[in-house]
Design a protein around this motif. Structure first.
Motif, PDB file in Angstrom:
ATOM      1  N   ARG A  49      29.748  18.714   7.523  1.00  0.00           N
ATOM      2  CA  ARG A  49      29.564  19.959   8.257  1.00  0.00           C
ATOM      3  C   ARG A  49      28.531  20.785   7.508  1.00  0.00           C
ATOM      4  N   THR A  50      28.000  21.774   8.180  1.00  0.00           N
ATOM      5  CA  THR A  50      27.113  22.730   7.529  1.00  0.00           C
ATOM      6  C   THR A  50      27.742  24.110   7.645  1.00  0.00           C
ATOM      7  N   SER A  51      27.246  25.044   6.885  1.00  0.00           N
ATOM      8  CA  SER A  51      27.834  26.384   6.884  1.00  0.00           C
ATOM      9  C   SER A  51      27.640  27.090   8.217  1.00  0.00           C
ATOM     10  N   SER A  52      26.659  26.687   9.008  1.00  0.00           N
ATOM     11  CA  SER A  52      26.436  27.333  10.302  1.00  0.00           C
ATOM     12  C   SER A  52      27.595  27.079  11.261  1.00  0.00           C
ATOM     13  N   GLN A  53      28.432  26.094  10.973  1.00  0.00           N
ATOM     14  CA  GLN A  53      29.574  25.767  11.821  1.00  0.00           C
ATOM     15  C   GLN A  53      30.838  26.527  11.415  1.00  0.00           C
TER      16      GLN A  53
END
Length: 150
Positions: free
Chosen positions: A101-105
């Motif tokens: 995952r990335t932090s934008s999620q």
């Protein structure tokens, strides 16, 4: 096409008339068929100040290690932290798959937990104390590292 009805509950109360009006409007526009309704609590996505803090911390970690602070190195360090703290294993169709995952999620709560883990890791692994916005000398930190945030 999914229909969304948004409402708030405050002090134990909901404006049910407004919800009913939204619901009636949404239902009238649906084609014939079977439907289900799911109610879930909305969470706000990460905030700009949270995101800015992340990128300032990444710049600080790089600089404290004697690295030049470049977008490429910040992105590499960011990806390492995402892999370390946001990855998980999915078991789909009997096959284990590593997912990142990335932090934008993340929502604001999850992003705060991500920041806490980075802050703890920087202290434990590198001996770097990353300041929080409520810390006494944060303004000086922001003046130094805020320029590395786009």
């Amino acid at each position: 096409m999914p229909k969304t009805i948004r409402f708030s509950k405050a002090d134990g109360k909901v404006d049910t008339a407004a919800v009913a009006a939204q619901f009636g409007q949404a239902v009238r526009t649906l084609p014939n068929g079977n439907y289900s309704i799911t109610i879930r609590r909305e969470h706000k996505h990460r905030t700009f100040p949270q995101n800015k803090l992340l990128w300032m911390w990444l710049a600080c970690i790089l600089k404290e290690h004697g690295n030049e602070v470049t977008e490429e190195l910040k992105t590499d360090l960011y990806n390492q932290y995402c892999k370390k703290f946001l990855s998980y294993t999915s078991f789909l169709f009997g096959k284990a798959e590593e997912c990142n995952r990335t932090s934008s999620q993340l929502n604001t709560k999850e992003f705060g937990e991500f920041l806490d883990r980075i802050q703890a890791d920087a202290a434990a692994e590198y001996g770097i104390i990353l300041p929080s916005p409520q810390d006494q000398y944060f303004a000086e930190f922001e003046e130094e590292y805020g320029r590395y945030v786009q």
